[in-house]
Design a protein around this motif. Structure first.
Motif, PDB file in Angstrom:
ATOM      1  N   THR A  28       0.855  -1.190   0.000  1.00  0.00           N
ATOM      2  CA  THR A  28       0.000   0.000   0.000  1.00  0.00           C
ATOM      3  C   THR A  28       0.889   1.238   0.000  1.00  0.00           C
ATOM      4  OG1 THR A  28      -1.505  -1.290   1.348  1.00  0.00           O
ATOM      5  CG2 THR A  28      -1.993   1.060   1.126  1.00  0.00           C
ATOM      6  N   LYS A  29       0.603   2.159  -0.938  1.00  0.00           N
ATOM      7  CA  LYS A  29       1.395   3.389  -1.033  1.00  0.00           C
ATOM      8  C   LYS A  29       0.504   4.599  -0.844  1.00  0.00           C
ATOM      9  CE  LYS A  29       4.825   1.894  -4.376  1.00  0.00           C
ATOM     10  NZ  LYS A  29       4.945   1.824  -5.813  1.00  0.00           N
ATOM     11  N   GLY A  30       1.088   5.713  -0.390  1.00  0.00           N
ATOM     12  CA  GLY A  30       0.371   6.990  -0.309  1.00  0.00           C
ATOM     13  C   GLY A  30      -0.406   7.121   0.985  1.00  0.00           C
ATOM     14  N   TYR A  31      -0.419   8.384   1.571  1.00  0.00           N
ATOM     15  CA  TYR A  31      -1.102   8.610   2.843  1.00  0.00           C
ATOM     16  C   TYR A  31      -2.563   8.973   2.640  1.00  0.00           C
ATOM     17  CZ  TYR A  31       3.319   8.347   5.265  1.00  0.00           C
ATOM     18  OH  TYR A  31       4.507   7.891   5.781  1.00  0.00           O
ATOM     19  N   ILE A  32      -2.793   9.881   1.669  1.00  0.00           N
ATOM     20  CA  ILE A  32      -4.164  10.374   1.494  1.00  0.00           C
ATOM     21  C   ILE A  32      -4.902   9.470   0.516  1.00  0.00           C
ATOM     22  CG2 ILE A  32      -5.557  12.373   0.772  1.00  0.00           C
ATOM     23  CD1 ILE A  32      -2.875  13.984   1.565  1.00  0.00           C
ATOM     24  N   LYS A  33      -4.302   9.370  -0.687  1.00  0.00           N
ATOM     25  CA  LYS A  33      -4.940   8.504  -1.685  1.00  0.00           C
ATOM     26  C   LYS A  33      -4.210   7.167  -1.679  1.00  0.00           C
ATOM     27  CE  LYS A  33      -6.639   8.875  -6.341  1.00  0.00           C
ATOM     28  NZ  LYS A  33      -6.209   9.254  -7.666  1.00  0.00           N
ATOM     29  N   LYS A  34      -4.739   6.252  -0.919  1.00  0.00           N
ATOM     30  CA  LYS A  34      -4.048   4.964  -0.780  1.00  0.00           C
ATOM     31  C   LYS A  34      -4.170   4.134  -2.071  1.00  0.00           C
ATOM     32  CE  LYS A  34      -4.040   3.863   4.144  1.00  0.00           C
ATOM     33  NZ  LYS A  34      -3.073   4.750   4.553  1.00  0.00           N
ATOM     34  N   GLN A  35      -3.011   3.638  -2.516  1.00  0.00           N
ATOM     35  CA  GLN A  35      -3.018   2.789  -3.709  1.00  0.00           C
ATOM     36  C   GLN A  35      -2.408   1.458  -3.341  1.00  0.00           C
ATOM     37  OE1 GLN A  35      -0.793   5.152  -6.524  1.00  0.00           O
ATOM     38  NE2 GLN A  35      -2.632   5.381  -7.766  1.00  0.00           N
TER      39      GLN A  35
END
Ligand SMILES: Nc1ncnc2c1ncn2[C@@H]1O[C@H](COP(=O)(O)OP(=O)(O)OP(=O)(O)O)[C@@H](O)[C@H]1O
Ligand code: SF4
Ligand SMILES: [Mg+2]
Length: 333
Positions: A28-35
């Protein structure tokens, strides 16, 4: 004739079976928009390991060699598939069976410096597995450690020293002594000599060969390139993006490589015969991302022999000659 047949069967007792083995890591990457994405580190491996052999496993960085080693050692749980050790599925073993299997399966790493505790003496490092498994203590422990350090070509006077007092080759010998402490059956050597100077590499490889004979060991020998595994391996498997693309007896693989990727890897090996050299293509292009592998044959964007079929259909991994497995629609006969 029957005697010969029997001999082959004895030599080729399967100690480990790997079937449809997969390890997928969810990222899982990204804090706000999790991808999130799935890294297919190991994506459907099938092979056997014979007792007493050295199975070399090669392939470029990130193709899943270490993950395969960790799965075999029981240090990672598989996403799918099975590993049978001494005919038992590791995932189905009882606690007691698993404890025993963990003793039988040991590892030697690339960087013995980071895997040896700098605050422990060599004596403590080599003896630790025997203490942890409550196998020896006191005078018996001392005796066993002394035997182990001699086995790897070091001496009693070195037992009270610390890892930083040793050269890279000596540290690898200490790592080997520690791996031998529990008298294992199988040792995974993960880039065990890659960090060492060439002359030291040869010494460690010779030591590993000597120990294999003396102690009936089976090795799974992981390395980036074919030259590193050539002298020690009985058979060699070539991995690409989580899959085995070719596996054959060592000499057969060098003399008659059938997969275009194996040809490309061989290109980095000096080939004295200029006629042979012409047939070896240079490997081009980047290693694809294992979380988004190419369609069809994963190797098609880099393969000079790719056809329309290769872009669409994943090639089946099959035994196309006796003991010679290949996953390719157009193997190079
Ligand atoms: N714990 C993990 N979490 C997420 N991804 C991982 C993890 N371990 C490995 N990977 C990924 O899985 C793939 C295979 O990694 P692995 O370490 O098995 O490759 P390798 O063939 O040993 O590479 P190298 O030759 O560089 O040691 C890589 O893309 C790697 O980034
Ligand atoms: S299947 Fe096709 S693309 Fe893949 S290695 Fe074979 S020829 Fe190349
Ligand atoms: Mg690795």
């Amino acid at each position: 004739m029957e005697v010969v047949k029997e001999k082959i069967e004895i030599e080729e007792k399967v100690i480990m079976k790997v079937r449809n083995l997969k390890k997928h890591f969810e990222i899982t990457k990204g804090y706000i928009k999790k991808q999130s994405s799935t890294v297919r580190a190991v994506d459907g491996l099938n092979f056997d390991v014979y007792e007493g052999e050295t199975l070399g496993i090669v392939g470029e960085s990130g193709c899943g060699k270490s993950t395969t080693g960790q799965l075999i050692l029981g240090l990672l749980d598989a996403t799918e598939g099975n590993i049978y050790f001494d005919s038992k599925d590791i995932a189905q073993m009882s606690q007691e069976e698993l404890r025993k299997a963990r003793r039988d399966l040991q590892v030697i790493f690339q960087d013995p410096y980071s895997s040896l505790n700098p605050r422990m003496t060599v004596e403590e490092i080599i003896g630790e597995p025997l203490v942890v498994h409550k196998i020896a203590s006191g005078e018996q422990l001392r005796k066993e450690v002394l035997e182990l350090i001699k086995l790897v070509g070091l001496g009693e006077h070195q037992l009270k020293r610390y890892p930083h007092e040793f050269s890279g080759g000596q540290r690898q010998r200490i790592g080997i002594a520690r791996a031998l402490a529990l008298r294992p059956k199988v040792i995974v050597c993960d880039e065990a000599v890659s960090a060492l100077d060439v002359s030291i590499q040869a010494q460690i490889l010779n030591l590993l060969k000597k120990l294999q004979k003396e102690l009936d060991l089976t090795y799974i020998f992981i390395a980036h390139g074919l030259p590193a595994v050539r002298h020690i391996s009985t058979r060699i498997g070539v991995m690409y993006l989580g899959r085995m693309v070719e596996l054959a007896d060592r000499d057969e693989l060098f003399v008659k490589p059938l997969h275009p990727y194996t040809h490309a890897l061989l290109d980095s090996v000096p080939i004295p015969d200029p006629k042979l050299r012409k047939t070896h293509q240079l490997i081009e292009g980047e290693i694809p991302n294992p979380s988004n592998p190419p369609s069809g044959c994963h190797f098609h964007p880099r393969c000079s022999f790719a056809t329309e079929r290769c872009k669409q259909e994943s090639p089946e991994y099959r035994e196309i000659l006796p003991r010679h497995f290949v996953a390719c629609h157009h193997p190079l006969h």
